[in-house]
Design an enzyme around this catalytic site. Structure first.
Site, PDB file in Angstrom:
ATOM      1  N   PRO A 176       0.822  -1.206   0.000  1.00  0.00           N
ATOM      2  CG  PRO A 176      -0.839  -1.587   1.573  1.00  0.00           C
ATOM      3  CD  PRO A 176       0.480  -2.116   1.090  1.00  0.00           C
ATOM      4  CD  GLU A 177       2.607   3.412  -4.499  1.00  0.00           C
ATOM      5  OE1 GLU A 177       2.903   4.617  -4.633  1.00  0.00           O
ATOM      6  OE2 GLU A 177       2.725   2.581  -5.424  1.00  0.00           O
ATOM      7  CE  LYS A 219       5.459   3.163   0.409  1.00  0.00           C
ATOM      8  NZ  LYS A 219       6.348   2.234  -0.321  1.00  0.00           N
ATOM      9  NE  ARG A 274       9.014  -2.887  -4.915  1.00  0.00           N
ATOM     10  CZ  ARG A 274       8.235  -2.097  -4.189  1.00  0.00           C
ATOM     11  NH1 ARG A 274       8.706  -1.519  -3.101  1.00  0.00           N
ATOM     12  NH2 ARG A 274       6.979  -1.905  -4.538  1.00  0.00           N
TER      13      ARG A 274
END
Length: 331
Positions: free
Chosen positions: A2-3, A52, A321
């Site tokens: 989740p951002e 976050k 990433r």
């Protein structure tokens, strides 16, 4: 993972339905038994997000810190106030034309989330929804208390609302001093603190580093809340090569990145979607709200033509990433 917009939305859900009420806290999974015993029966005083991470304050100066990480999610159930989150089709949040016309039919995205609702005050409804990176309805909304399903690390309950936490990276009870130490290590969040000071902190942190800007935007000590999606989209919107060292980013471009993050985060909090394309006509905006494939410029578009120049979108790894970018538009 989740951002930042998702975590702010979750914190607001806690503010509406749990703050000011005594909370029954348990650990059905058994991995948070000691922490649950400390919090059980205390009134929740505050709920806030920074990037976050989420911080829930309880009476007696004790806090619950939660970081959802890659796999975490909250399930909310009960008679709870739910945001009327999104402007209707002719009133797009974050864009210049915001007339607020109500829509007759909801639009559901490919995760099952209602992506359109009229603007207005929160509404109270019996729901069972999961809030992580994507929000979705869950069955058994009428059963109370809701059954414990799967590995629930922590359950927080009032007489009307229930929140189940699953799979977090962090779920710990901490003192005010420990919470302050965590927050002090985080970069600026557009929704926390002084806007001008936040911008200066971000610009200074970027322009003193020789690290690639694509890495810096993911560094939570530089800026809070940005993840893979926002990173790729912000760099494309800025026309910036992700490999550019931070100290080589012109000051006006660095300020533009920050201001773009301010705008995109607000849209994400209001809509629940990482909507990064703007200037869309009504039908195009509706499609974008209903499908991630129509919502972004470059993210998840490896091998497809750039929406602007037609060049093939590249995919590479940067610090383990995935990074999506256009080598022509981001020279």
């Amino acid at each position: 993972m989740p951002e930042g917009h998702s975590v702010h939305r979750i914190a607001r859900q806690f503010s509406r339905n749990f703050v000011g009420r005594p909370i029954a806290v348990s650990s059905p999974q058994g991995r948070f038994v000691e922490g649950a015993a400390i919090l059980n029966g205390r009134e929740m005083i505050d709920a806030r997000a920074v990037g976050k991470q989420m911080f829930l304050e309880f009476e007696g100066e004790v806090w619950l810190r939660v970081h959802l990480g890659l796999y975490g999610a909250w399930d909310f159930a009960g008679d709870i106030l739910v945001d009327a989150t999104i402007a209707a089709a002719n009133g797009r949040m974050g864009q210049t034309n915001q007339r607020g016309t109500e829509l007759d039919e909801p639009v559901f995205d490919d995760a099952g989330e209602n992506s359109l609702a009229s603007i207005g005050a929160p509404r109270k409804t019996r729901v069972h929804v999961r809030m992580s990176e994507q929000t979705r309805d869950i069955d058994d909304a009428d059963e109370w208390p809701p059954p414990v399903v799967g590995q629930v690390r922590a359950r927080l309950m009032t007489t009307e609302a229930c929140a189940d936490l699953r799979g977090p990276t962090a779920c710990v009870v901490e003192t005010p001093e420990q919470i302050r130490a965590v927050i002090d290590r985080l970069g600026p969040d557009p929704l926390v603190g002084d806007p001008a000071e936040n911008e200066e902190r971000f610009v200074a942190a970027v322009r003193r580093r020789a690290v690639a800007i694509g890495q810096l935007l993911m560094d939570q000590a530089v800026v809070s809340g940005i993840g893979n999606v926002y990173r790729a989209e912000m760099l494309f919107r800025a026309g910036l090569d992700p490999h550019t060292p931070g100290k080589s980013v012109p000051e006006e471009i660095a300020r533009g990145l920050w201001r773009d993050w301010v705008a995109l985060l607000e849209i994400g909090v209001q809509t629940g979607q990482m909507m990064t394309m703007d200037g869309l006509a009504d039908d195009a905006w509706r499609r974008a709200m209903a499908s991630r494939d129509d919502r972004h410029w470059v993210y998840h578009r490896a091998g497809l033509p750039c929406r602007v120049c037609g060049t093939e979108i590249l995919l590479e790894e940067m610090q383990a990433r995935k990074l999506y970018w256009c080598p022509t538009c981001q020279e």
